[in-house]
Design a protein around this motif. Sequence first.
Motif, PDB file in Angstrom:
ATOM      1  N   ASP A 186       0.781  -1.275   0.156  1.00 19.95           N
ATOM      2  CA  ASP A 186      -0.070   0.060  -0.006  1.00 19.95           C
ATOM      3  C   ASP A 186       0.977   1.180   0.052  1.00 19.95           C
ATOM      4  OD1 ASP A 186      -2.246  -1.568   0.151  1.00 19.95           O
ATOM      5  OD2 ASP A 186      -2.717  -1.135   2.185  1.00 19.95           O
ATOM      6  N   THR A 187       0.246   2.303  -0.648  1.00 22.85           N
ATOM      7  CA  THR A 187       1.281   3.487  -0.659  1.00 22.85           C
ATOM      8  C   THR A 187       0.166   4.717   0.091  1.00 22.85           C
ATOM      9  OG1 THR A 187       2.497   3.293  -2.500  1.00 22.85           O
ATOM     10  CG2 THR A 187       2.160   5.446  -2.056  1.00 22.85           C
ATOM     11  N   VAL A 188       0.505   5.188   1.043  1.00 24.54           N
ATOM     12  CA  VAL A 188      -0.481   5.944   1.822  1.00 24.54           C
ATOM     13  C   VAL A 188       0.145   7.432   2.097  1.00 24.54           C
ATOM     14  CG1 VAL A 188      -1.247   4.134   3.272  1.00 24.54           C
ATOM     15  CG2 VAL A 188       0.571   5.428   4.048  1.00 24.54           C
ATOM     16  N   ARG A 189      -0.749   8.523   2.300  1.00 16.31           N
ATOM     17  CA  ARG A 189      -0.292   9.707   2.507  1.00 16.31           C
ATOM     18  C   ARG A 189      -0.012   9.559   3.932  1.00 16.31           C
ATOM     19  NH1 ARG A 189      -4.063  15.160   3.142  1.00 16.31           N
ATOM     20  NH2 ARG A 189      -4.991  13.646   4.825  1.00 16.31           N
ATOM     21  N   ALA A 190       1.310  10.262   4.313  1.00 10.75           N
ATOM     22  CA  ALA A 190       1.905  10.432   5.808  1.00 10.75           C
ATOM     23  C   ALA A 190       2.401  11.482   6.313  1.00 10.75           C
ATOM     24  CB  ALA A 190       2.685   9.244   6.133  1.00 10.75           C
ATOM     25  N   PHE A 191       2.915  11.886   7.312  1.00 17.12           N
ATOM     26  CA  PHE A 191       3.100  13.143   7.778  1.00 17.12           C
ATOM     27  C   PHE A 191       4.428  12.961   8.896  1.00 17.12           C
ATOM     28  CE2 PHE A 191      -1.251  13.597   6.378  1.00 17.12           C
ATOM     29  CZ  PHE A 191      -1.278  14.901   6.072  1.00 17.12           C
ATOM     30  N   ILE A 192       5.499  13.678   8.461  1.00 19.46           N
ATOM     31  CA  ILE A 192       6.750  13.649   9.293  1.00 19.46           C
ATOM     32  C   ILE A 192       6.230  13.795  10.765  1.00 19.46           C
ATOM     33  CG2 ILE A 192       9.145  14.384   9.656  1.00 19.46           C
ATOM     34  CD1 ILE A 192       8.732  13.024   7.158  1.00 19.46           C
ATOM     35  N   LYS A 193       6.702  12.750  11.740  1.00 12.14           N
ATOM     36  CA  LYS A 193       6.534  13.146  13.114  1.00 12.14           C
ATOM     37  C   LYS A 193       7.893  13.223  13.958  1.00 12.14           C
ATOM     38  CE  LYS A 193       4.784  10.461  17.389  1.00 12.14           C
ATOM     39  NZ  LYS A 193       4.220   9.173  17.667  1.00 12.14           N
ATOM     40  N   LYS A 194       8.965  12.702  13.381  1.00  8.00           N
ATOM     41  CA  LYS A 194      10.138  12.856  14.109  1.00  8.00           C
ATOM     42  C   LYS A 194      11.394  12.208  12.997  1.00  8.00           C
ATOM     43  CE  LYS A 194      12.954  11.431  17.998  1.00  8.00           C
ATOM     44  NZ  LYS A 194      12.870  10.646  19.327  1.00  8.00           N
ATOM     45  N   ILE A 195      12.338  13.369  13.067  1.00  8.39           N
ATOM     46  CA  ILE A 195      13.859  12.653  12.498  1.00  8.39           C
ATOM     47  C   ILE A 195      14.670  12.131  13.475  1.00  8.39           C
ATOM     48  CG2 ILE A 195      15.603  13.177  10.689  1.00  8.39           C
ATOM     49  CD1 ILE A 195      12.877  13.717   9.589  1.00  8.39           C
ATOM     50  N   ARG A 196      14.775  10.685  13.261  1.00  6.05           N
ATOM     51  CA  ARG A 196      15.638  10.249  14.307  1.00  6.05           C
ATOM     52  C   ARG A 196      17.094  10.343  14.238  1.00  6.05           C
ATOM     53  NH1 ARG A 196      12.858   4.611  13.536  1.00  6.05           N
ATOM     54  NH2 ARG A 196      14.811   3.696  13.897  1.00  6.05           N
ATOM     55  N   ASP A 202      10.265   8.781  11.571  1.00  7.67           N
ATOM     56  CA  ASP A 202       9.145   8.491  12.210  1.00  7.67           C
ATOM     57  C   ASP A 202       7.815   9.116  11.545  1.00  7.67           C
ATOM     58  OD1 ASP A 202      10.491   6.731  13.856  1.00  7.67           O
ATOM     59  OD2 ASP A 202      10.382   7.841  15.439  1.00  7.67           O
ATOM     60  N   LEU A 203       6.796   8.310  11.162  1.00  8.47           N
ATOM     61  CA  LEU A 203       5.778   9.098  10.370  1.00  8.47           C
ATOM     62  C   LEU A 203       4.256   8.661  11.247  1.00  8.47           C
ATOM     63  CD1 LEU A 203       7.105   7.462   7.345  1.00  8.47           C
ATOM     64  CD2 LEU A 203       6.651   9.813   7.064  1.00  8.47           C
ATOM     65  N   ILE A 204       3.435   9.476  10.738  1.00  6.95           N
ATOM     66  CA  ILE A 204       1.991   9.265  11.416  1.00  6.95           C
ATOM     67  C   ILE A 204       1.257   9.567  10.185  1.00  6.95           C
ATOM     68  CG2 ILE A 204       1.620  11.878  12.221  1.00  6.95           C
ATOM     69  CD1 ILE A 204      -0.009  10.608  14.597  1.00  6.95           C
ATOM     70  N   ILE A 205      -0.015   8.862   9.970  1.00  3.36           N
ATOM     71  CA  ILE A 205      -0.912   8.873   8.835  1.00  3.36           C
ATOM     72  C   ILE A 205      -1.983   9.890   8.913  1.00  3.36           C
ATOM     73  CG2 ILE A 205      -0.189   6.571   8.017  1.00  3.36           C
ATOM     74  CD1 ILE A 205      -3.037   5.581   8.960  1.00  3.36           C
ATOM     75  N   THR A 206      -2.042  10.404  10.123  1.00  5.60           N
ATOM     76  CA  THR A 206      -3.186  11.550  10.419  1.00  5.60           C
ATOM     77  C   THR A 206      -2.292  12.868  10.315  1.00  5.60           C
ATOM     78  OG1 THR A 206      -3.075  11.142  12.733  1.00  5.60           O
ATOM     79  CG2 THR A 206      -4.968  10.355  11.340  1.00  5.60           C
ATOM     80  N   PRO A 207      -2.762  14.039   9.729  1.00  7.84           N
ATOM     81  CA  PRO A 207      -2.151  15.180   9.943  1.00  7.84           C
ATOM     82  C   PRO A 207      -1.471  15.730  11.362  1.00  7.84           C
ATOM     83  CG  PRO A 207      -3.955  15.425   8.435  1.00  7.84           C
ATOM     84  CD  PRO A 207      -3.999  14.175   9.152  1.00  7.84           C
ATOM     85  N   ILE A 208      -0.648  16.411  11.603  1.00  6.20           N
ATOM     86  CA  ILE A 208      -0.211  16.876  13.037  1.00  6.20           C
ATOM     87  C   ILE A 208      -0.960  18.243  13.376  1.00  6.20           C
ATOM     88  CG2 ILE A 208       1.747  17.878  14.259  1.00  6.20           C
ATOM     89  CD1 ILE A 208       3.588  15.578  12.595  1.00  6.20           C
ATOM     90  N   GLY A 209      -1.448  18.399  14.472  1.00  7.41           N
ATOM     91  CA  GLY A 209      -1.812  19.708  15.040  1.00  7.41           C
ATOM     92  C   GLY A 209      -3.281  20.168  14.372  1.00  7.41           C
TER      93      GLY A 209
END
Length: 275
Positions: A186-196, A202-209
């Motif tokens: 699957d290809t999904v839209r994701a959002f950057i949560k953290k650069i390790r 690290d990503l999250i699939i719901t927008p931040i904020g």
Amino acid sequence: MKELGVISTLPINRFTDNGAYLALSDGNELLIPKRYLSGEEKEGDLKEVFIYTDSEDRPVAVTDKPLALLDQFAVMEVKDVTSIGAFLDWGLEKDLFLPNSEMRQPVSPGDKVLVVVCVDHRTSRLIAVSKYEDFILSDTSGFKVGEEVSALIFDLSDLGYKVLVNGFYEGLIYANEVFKPLEVGDTVRAFIKKIREDNKIDLIITPIGRQKFDEGADHIYDKLKEDGFIPLTDKSSPEEIKEAFGMSKKHFKQCIGQLYRKKMIVIKEDGIYKV
């Protein structure tokens, strides 16, 4: 041959009973079989083709498009395994060969594997390589927290889903932050949560904020515009909310709270109504 493994637009030089010969940049010709012609082409017409090698390792042009071009990644399904390697379905008549020497770990028919398409310079044919770490880019300094990216799911780990970010970077979506079914490939839209610190993402699939609540609220309200009613409330179970909207109960409550404050909905004991 510089056209091997890429999409090229080439002129038709001449026709034969088997198809047509296209002119290559080095002055040579290449056959496009008759089944890839409409019958209306003329000499000099341009054809957009993909070039690879046929079952006898001869270069051939086709109008079909593979899952990945040269130097690109894709998740491909294993169709067959032999003593020398595996054959992968990449959308063309001839399967893509994954040699044992280029295999990250053993595979079985039906497995879905992340590979990059390469040229085997010993045989001048296209092959798959599943040792993806050798091709991943490590400089993630250009990303920023909250940025929207494309994430190709290619493996599962104890923590969640391993993903390929924007085609060339490795990332992770944590399982406890996913509220809808996801599968390898699957290809999904994701959002950057953290650069390790190891440059993985690290990503999250719901927008931040705030955007997270706005988009979630829009999703709920769009459903209300269709039906006028949703049989859910802030007291509904997390499982019911996840099945209906693919979000956590906390996210759902924040979204309906936003709609309620805007006087767009009414919340009653049996569910939510559109104003």
